[in-house]
Design an enzyme around this catalytic site. Structure first.
Site, PDB file in Angstrom:
ATOM      1  N   ASP A  53       0.871  -1.184   0.000  1.00 34.34           N
ATOM      2  CA  ASP A  53       0.000   0.000   0.000  1.00 34.34           C
ATOM      3  C   ASP A  53       0.906   1.232   0.000  1.00 34.34           C
ATOM      4  OD1 ASP A  53      -3.227   0.432   0.934  1.00 34.34           O
ATOM      5  OD2 ASP A  53      -1.901   2.188   1.065  1.00 34.34           O
ATOM      6  N   ASP A  79       4.159   1.608  -4.298  1.00 35.22           N
ATOM      7  CA  ASP A  79       3.419   2.610  -5.076  1.00 35.22           C
ATOM      8  C   ASP A  79       3.150   2.050  -6.477  1.00 35.22           C
ATOM      9  OD1 ASP A  79       2.489   4.806  -6.448  1.00 35.22           O
ATOM     10  OD2 ASP A  79       4.023   6.178  -5.710  1.00 35.22           O
ATOM     11  N   VAL A  80       1.884   1.869  -6.827  1.00 34.59           N
ATOM     12  CA  VAL A  80       1.566   1.312  -8.150  1.00 34.59           C
ATOM     13  C   VAL A  80       1.953   2.244  -9.296  1.00 34.59           C
ATOM     14  CG1 VAL A  80      -0.321  -0.182  -7.351  1.00 34.59           C
ATOM     15  CG2 VAL A  80      -0.837   2.136  -8.135  1.00 34.59           C
ATOM     16  N   ASN A 106      -6.047  -3.694  -6.835  1.00 28.74           N
ATOM     17  CA  ASN A 106      -7.145  -2.988  -6.161  1.00 28.74           C
ATOM     18  C   ASN A 106      -6.836  -1.523  -5.864  1.00 28.74           C
ATOM     19  OD1 ASN A 106      -9.414  -2.736  -3.996  1.00 28.74           O
ATOM     20  ND2 ASN A 106      -7.510  -2.407  -2.832  1.00 28.74           N
ATOM     21  N   TYR A 172     -12.189   9.161 -13.569  1.00 25.03           N
ATOM     22  CA  TYR A 172     -12.386   7.880 -12.880  1.00 25.03           C
ATOM     23  C   TYR A 172     -13.037   6.873 -13.848  1.00 25.03           C
ATOM     24  CZ  TYR A 172     -13.676   4.706  -9.033  1.00 25.03           C
ATOM     25  OH  TYR A 172     -13.814   3.619  -8.198  1.00 25.03           O
ATOM     26  N   LYS A 176     -11.431   3.374 -15.289  1.00 22.77           N
ATOM     27  CA  LYS A 176     -12.071   2.079 -15.000  1.00 22.77           C
ATOM     28  C   LYS A 176     -12.524   1.374 -16.285  1.00 22.77           C
ATOM     29  CE  LYS A 176     -11.545   2.164 -10.490  1.00 22.77           C
ATOM     30  NZ  LYS A 176     -10.626   1.231  -9.801  1.00 22.77           N
ATOM     31  N   THR A 207     -16.501   2.127   2.269  1.00 20.31           N
ATOM     32  CA  THR A 207     -15.060   2.242   2.530  1.00 20.31           C
ATOM     33  C   THR A 207     -14.703   3.720   2.724  1.00 20.31           C
ATOM     34  OG1 THR A 207     -14.353   2.653   0.252  1.00 20.31           O
ATOM     35  CG2 THR A 207     -14.637   0.339   0.889  1.00 20.31           C
TER      36      THR A 207
HETATM   37  P1  NAD Z   1      -9.705   3.007   0.012  1.00 21.80           P
HETATM   38  O1  NAD Z   1      -9.343   4.435  -0.140  1.00 21.80           O
HETATM   39  O2  NAD Z   1     -10.354   2.546   1.271  1.00 21.80           O
HETATM   40  O3  NAD Z   1      -8.416   2.097  -0.215  1.00 21.80           O
HETATM   41  C1  NAD Z   1      -7.563   2.294  -1.307  1.00 21.80           C
HETATM   42  C2  NAD Z   1      -6.145   1.951  -0.877  1.00 21.80           C
HETATM   43  O4  NAD Z   1      -5.283   2.124  -2.017  1.00 21.80           O
HETATM   44  C3  NAD Z   1      -5.630   2.882   0.239  1.00 21.80           C
HETATM   45  O5  NAD Z   1      -5.105   2.124   1.306  1.00 21.80           O
HETATM   46  C4  NAD Z   1      -4.555   3.706  -0.466  1.00 21.80           C
HETATM   47  O6  NAD Z   1      -3.474   4.062   0.390  1.00 21.80           O
HETATM   48  C5  NAD Z   1      -4.103   2.744  -1.550  1.00 21.80           C
HETATM   49  N1  NAD Z   1      -3.433   3.459  -2.644  1.00 21.80           N
HETATM   50  C6  NAD Z   1      -3.785   4.643  -3.202  1.00 21.80           C
HETATM   51  N2  NAD Z   1      -2.892   4.997  -4.129  1.00 21.80           N
HETATM   52  C7  NAD Z   1      -1.945   4.031  -4.160  1.00 21.80           C
HETATM   53  C8  NAD Z   1      -0.757   3.848  -4.887  1.00 21.80           C
HETATM   54  N3  NAD Z   1      -0.336   4.766  -5.780  1.00 21.80           N
HETATM   55  N4  NAD Z   1      -0.031   2.726  -4.688  1.00 21.80           N
HETATM   56  C9  NAD Z   1      -0.423   1.807  -3.766  1.00 21.80           C
HETATM   57  N5  NAD Z   1      -1.535   1.945  -3.023  1.00 21.80           N
HETATM   58  C10 NAD Z   1      -2.286   3.040  -3.212  1.00 21.80           C
HETATM   59  O7  NAD Z   1     -10.606   2.677  -1.250  1.00 21.80           O
HETATM   60  P2  NAD Z   1     -11.544   1.427  -1.606  1.00 21.80           P
HETATM   61  O8  NAD Z   1     -12.935   1.915  -1.629  1.00 21.80           O
HETATM   62  O9  NAD Z   1     -11.205   0.243  -0.797  1.00 21.80           O
HETATM   63  O10 NAD Z   1     -11.124   1.229  -3.130  1.00 21.80           O
HETATM   64  C11 NAD Z   1     -10.359   0.135  -3.574  1.00 21.80           C
HETATM   65  C12 NAD Z   1     -10.592  -0.021  -5.077  1.00 21.80           C
HETATM   66  O11 NAD Z   1     -11.967  -0.296  -5.305  1.00 21.80           O
HETATM   67  C13 NAD Z   1     -10.246   1.217  -5.899  1.00 21.80           C
HETATM   68  O12 NAD Z   1      -9.627   0.820  -7.105  1.00 21.80           O
HETATM   69  C14 NAD Z   1     -11.603   1.828  -6.169  1.00 21.80           C
HETATM   70  O13 NAD Z   1     -11.628   2.596  -7.360  1.00 21.80           O
HETATM   71  C15 NAD Z   1     -12.440   0.572  -6.308  1.00 21.80           C
HETATM   72  N6  NAD Z   1     -13.866   0.782  -6.112  1.00 21.80           N
HETATM   73  C16 NAD Z   1     -14.342   1.241  -4.913  1.00 21.80           C
HETATM   74  C17 NAD Z   1     -15.705   1.444  -4.780  1.00 21.80           C
HETATM   75  C18 NAD Z   1     -16.306   1.933  -3.494  1.00 21.80           C
HETATM   76  O14 NAD Z   1     -17.502   2.239  -3.489  1.00 21.80           O
HETATM   77  N7  NAD Z   1     -15.568   2.008  -2.391  1.00 21.80           N
HETATM   78  C19 NAD Z   1     -16.569   1.180  -5.836  1.00 21.80           C
HETATM   79  C20 NAD Z   1     -16.046   0.714  -7.033  1.00 21.80           C
HETATM   80  C21 NAD Z   1     -14.700   0.520  -7.152  1.00 21.80           C
END
Ligand code: NAD
Length: 268
Positions: A53, A79-80, A106, A172, A176, A207
């Site tokens: 992360d 870092d991705v 993710n 976004y 996606k 989240t």
């Molecule tokens: P979140 O913010 O709770 O967690 C995301 C994590 O990714 C965080 O811990 C952050 O530190 C980490 N991160 C951010 N940039 C990064 C990087 N450059 N390198 C490594 N890690 C990094 O968010 P979430 O809701 O758990 O989202 C996770 C995934 O699910 C995302 O891709 C998001 O687009 C997708 N998503 C979420 C939802 C939702 O409703 N929460 C819906 C559809 C899709």
């Protein structure tokens, strides 16, 4: 007679079990939300858990909690957006566990949600860099590793915004949709080698990411949440369960799919 028994007698059906022990899963964005919940789900099915992360402290907290609960876990900072960081983290995981069987791409950010002309070019670039290019970099290294054993499963966390559009969410949705395109293209390229790649497309999930959008730009997300036919958001663990099923042998013929997990939102 039970349907499965009939099928067995006809020789079409063989029982497949959901046992992920002796398997290793690699998860990006493992320190929060969906990544963290998915780590717990896989650990519960017996898998070794590894990943990284951007927030190294939260990654290490997740690992420590899994270890305390008797699971096998190693999580680091990474870092991705950075190919060296991605390659290092993945190589370390392979070195530690011998093989990475499953990868859950993710890590993601939401970016500033605003009208098309108000969208800052820098913000567009940043969202693409994390949410699309980051998945590309991860897949590149994961597929090179999986090719060597002709096995492996990748699940990319896309979004319903990879299937449909919505106002004020251009960068976004662009990222996606790109993740869904990469998923399909890679699945077609690797299916004959025994490697499967699917995308999960969640609707609203409880989240910190969603909470942040609700706090900053409620006008973008509130209508979406109000119109979920299931009348609730998803729990992060429900995304983890779908990922685990997709990685298991139960989903052996599931490849190149982009599956909505959205309480029927895109069905309407
Ligand atoms: P979140 O913010 O709770 O967690 C995301 C994590 O990714 C965080 O811990 C952050 O530190 C980490 N991160 C951010 N940039 C990064 C990087 N450059 N390198 C490594 N890690 C990094 O968010 P979430 O809701 O758990 O989202 C996770 C995934 O699910 C995302 O891709 C998001 O687009 C997708 N998503 C979420 C939802 C939702 O409703 N929460 C819906 C559809 C899709």
């Amino acid at each position: 007679m039970h349907t499965s028994e009939t099928s067995v007698r006809r020789g079409h059906w063989k029982e497949r079990t959901m046992d992920l022990s002796r398997k290793t899963v690699f998860i990006t964005g493992i320190g929060s939300g969906i990544g963290e919940a998915t780590a717990r789900v896989f650990a519960g099915y017996g898998a070794n858990v590894t990943g990284f992360d951007l927030n190294g402290e939260s990654a290490q907290r997740v690992a420590a909690e899994l270890l305390d609960a008797g699971h096998n876990a190693v999580c680091t900072q990474g870092d991705v957006r950075n190919e060296v960081s991605v390659a290092q983290a993945f190589d370390d995981a392979v070195g530690r566990f011998g093989q990475v069987d499953f990868a859950i791409n993710n890590a993601g950010i939401e970016g500033a949600l605003c009208s098309f002309p108000q969208t800052q070019t820098e913000d567009f670039d940043e969202v693409i860099s994390v949410n699309l290019r980051g998945v590309f970099l991860c897949m590149k290294h994961q597929l090179a590793h999986m090719e060597t054993s002709s096995s492996g499963v990748i699940v990319n966390i896309a979004s319903i915004m990879g299937l449909i559009g919505s106002p004020q969410i251009v960068q976004y949705a662009a990222a996606k949709h790109g993740v869904v395109g990469m998923t399909k293209s890679a699945a077609a390229e690797y299916a004959a080698q025994g490697i499967r790649i699917n995308a999960v497309c969640p609707g609203a999930v409880k989240t910190p990411l969603v909470q942040n959008v609700l706090d900053t730009t409620p006008e973008v997300l509130a209508p979406l949440i109000d119109n979920i036919p299931a009348r609730r958001m998803a729990e992060p663990s429900e995304v983890g369960e779908l990922c685990a099923w997709l990685c298991s042998d139960k989903a052996a013929y599931m490849n190149g799919a982009a599956l909505p997990l959205d309480g029927a939102y895109v069905a309407v």
